[in-house]
Design a protein around this motif. Structure first.
Motif, short mmCIF file in Angstrom:
data_model
loop_
_atom_site.label_atom_id
_atom_site.label_comp_id
_atom_site.label_asym_id
_atom_site.label_seq_id
_atom_site.Cartn_x
_atom_site.Cartn_y
_atom_site.Cartn_z
N VAL A 143 0.81 -1.20 0.00
CA VAL A 143 0.00 0.00 0.00
C VAL A 143 0.85 1.26 0.00
N ASN A 144 2.09 1.17 0.47
CA ASN A 144 2.96 2.34 0.53
C ASN A 144 4.05 2.34 -0.54
N ILE A 145 3.85 1.52 -1.57
CA ILE A 145 4.74 1.51 -2.74
C ILE A 145 3.88 1.82 -3.96
N VAL A 146 4.29 2.79 -4.78
CA VAL A 146 3.49 3.15 -5.93
C VAL A 146 3.39 1.98 -6.90
N SER A 147 2.23 1.84 -7.55
CA SER A 147 2.01 0.74 -8.50
C SER A 147 2.44 1.16 -9.90
N LEU A 148 3.22 0.32 -10.54
CA LEU A 148 3.62 0.54 -11.94
C LEU A 148 2.60 -0.19 -12.82
N LEU A 149 1.82 0.58 -13.57
CA LEU A 149 0.75 -0.01 -14.38
C LEU A 149 1.26 -0.53 -15.71
N ASP A 150 2.25 0.18 -16.27
CA ASP A 150 2.77 -0.23 -17.58
C ASP A 150 4.04 0.56 -17.86
N TYR A 151 4.73 0.20 -18.91
CA TYR A 151 5.91 0.96 -19.31
C TYR A 151 6.13 0.80 -20.81
N CYS A 152 6.88 1.73 -21.38
CA CYS A 152 7.23 1.67 -22.79
C CYS A 152 8.75 1.76 -22.91
N MET A 208 -1.67 9.77 -8.78
CA MET A 208 -1.58 10.24 -7.40
C MET A 208 -1.96 11.72 -7.37
N PRO A 209 -3.22 12.04 -7.08
CA PRO A 209 -3.74 13.40 -7.25
C PRO A 209 -3.05 14.48 -6.43
N ASN A 210 -2.44 14.14 -5.30
CA ASN A 210 -1.78 15.15 -4.49
C ASN A 210 -0.30 15.34 -4.81
N GLY A 211 0.16 14.66 -5.86
CA GLY A 211 1.53 14.86 -6.29
C GLY A 211 2.55 14.40 -5.26
N SER A 212 3.69 15.07 -5.24
CA SER A 212 4.76 14.64 -4.34
C SER A 212 4.69 15.36 -3.00
N ILE A 215 15.65 8.05 -1.21
CA ILE A 215 14.50 8.48 -0.42
C ILE A 215 14.62 9.98 -0.16
N LYS A 216 13.61 10.72 -0.62
CA LYS A 216 13.55 12.16 -0.43
C LYS A 216 12.11 12.59 -0.70
N PRO A 217 11.70 13.80 -0.28
CA PRO A 217 10.31 14.23 -0.43
C PRO A 217 9.79 14.15 -1.86
N ARG A 218 10.64 14.44 -2.83
CA ARG A 218 10.19 14.42 -4.23
C ARG A 218 9.77 13.04 -4.67
N ASN A 219 10.33 12.01 -4.07
CA ASN A 219 10.05 10.63 -4.47
C ASN A 219 8.96 9.97 -3.63
N ILE A 220 8.28 10.75 -2.82
CA ILE A 220 7.12 10.25 -2.07
C ILE A 220 5.87 10.86 -2.68
N LEU A 221 5.00 10.02 -3.25
CA LEU A 221 3.76 10.50 -3.86
C LEU A 221 2.60 10.30 -2.89
N LEU A 222 1.62 11.19 -2.98
CA LEU A 222 0.50 11.19 -2.04
C LEU A 222 -0.82 10.94 -2.76
N SER A 223 -1.59 10.00 -2.23
CA SER A 223 -2.89 9.68 -2.81
C SER A 223 -3.91 10.76 -2.45
N GLU A 224 -5.13 10.56 -2.86
CA GLU A 224 -6.19 11.52 -2.57
C GLU A 224 -6.38 11.69 -1.06
N LYS A 225 -6.17 10.61 -0.30
CA LYS A 225 -6.32 10.66 1.16
C LYS A 225 -4.97 10.82 1.86
N PHE A 226 -3.96 11.25 1.11
CA PHE A 226 -2.61 11.50 1.62
C PHE A 226 -1.92 10.24 2.13
#
Length: 268
Positions: free
Chosen positions: A13-22, A35-39, A89-100
């Motif tokens: 739940v605390n690791i971003v999901s990779l849906l696909d890649y090119c 992730m609607p709240n960005g980083s 690990i740094k703030p830029r690499n932590i993404l926040l969901s709608e509920k943070f």
């Protein structure tokens, strides 16, 4: 491709999901879940955000964000079939969901190793200036291991608490330039931390607990740093059960450009 190899092994739940890649010729793309709240970075010290606006999240939310990141790191270190060391690990690499809900992202510098492998062999120091553990620059500080992520987590958490970068070259008082040094001195002498929006005893307890955890995480000697499981236990436990850590080697590093960037430097 390093990121695809690392993140495809995860499900948390605390690791971003990779849906696909090119990966076709010059077309390279990683498609994450939205992730609607960005980083986390923009809620701490984005220049376009009013000063200390990150505390509008409330200390309870910041506390839950710090706990979620810790759980994500503990999963990477111990919960996967292969141990994954993030190294950025740094703030830029932590993404926040709608509920943070925080989710760790950007595995471009990650290293995959066996779960029983405690020491990692590296030719260069991976990470971002200001968050890299001392040992990746000098072997005198110890071997490179999962404790490097613990150090980076501590430095990031310190910025979350302070609402400022750990190195502030614009600070009027030279003792406040290097935030870890300033905050340890105040904690050591039992002085008020003068942090914004700490208005009640419950918030004071949360902040004190987070700061004690931070100072354990940024210990210069890797053997003095807790594993992420211990970090989680400290964050979930009582502040009265926490001991003030030994004073780490705290001094202002050389001034560098204010923008933080990922680096990969050779160790001679």
């Amino acid at each position: 491709m390093n990121e695809v190899a690392a993140i495809s092994r995860t499900s948390h739940v605390n690791i971003v999901s990779l849906l696909d890649y090119c990966f076709e010729g010059s077309k390279r793309a990683l498609i994450y879940e939205f992730m609607p709240n960005g980083s986390l970075e923009k809620f701490i010290f984005d220049a376009s955000t009013p000063k200390n606006d990150h505390h509008n999240l409330g200390w309870e939310t910041l506390d839950q964000i710090s706990l979620g990141i810790a759980r994500g790191l503990e999963y990477l270190h111990r919960g996967c079939k292969m141990r994954i060391l993030h190294f950025d690990i740094k703030p830029r690499n932590i993404l926040l969901s709608e509920k943070f809900t925080p989710k760790i992202s950007d595995f471009g510098l990650a290293k995959i190793c066996n779960t029983n492998e405690s020491i990692v062999s590296m030719l260069g120091a991976r990470g971002t200036a200001g968050y890299i553990a001392p040992k990746v620059f000098s072997r005198n500080f110890g071997k490179v291991s999962h404790k490097s992520d613990v150090y980076s987590y501590g430095m990031m958490l310190l910025e979350m608490v302070g609402g400022r970068r750990n190195i502030d070259i614009a600070a009027e008082n030279t003792s406040e330039i290097y935030f870890p040094h300033w905050i340890y001195q105040r904690l050591e002498h039992g002085e008020e931390l003068r942090l914004q929006s700490v208005t009640n005893e419950e918030d004071k307890v949360r902040v004190r607990k987070m700061i004690i955890v931070i100072l354990w995480c940024i210990q210069t000697d890797p053997s003095n740093r807790p594993a992420m499981k211990e970090v989680i236990d400290m964050l979930e436990g009582s502040v009265d059960s926490l001991q003030i850590p030994p004073k780490p080697y705290l001094s202002s590093p050389p001034k560098s450009p204010t923008n933080s960037s990922t680096t990969l430097v050779s160790i001679q």
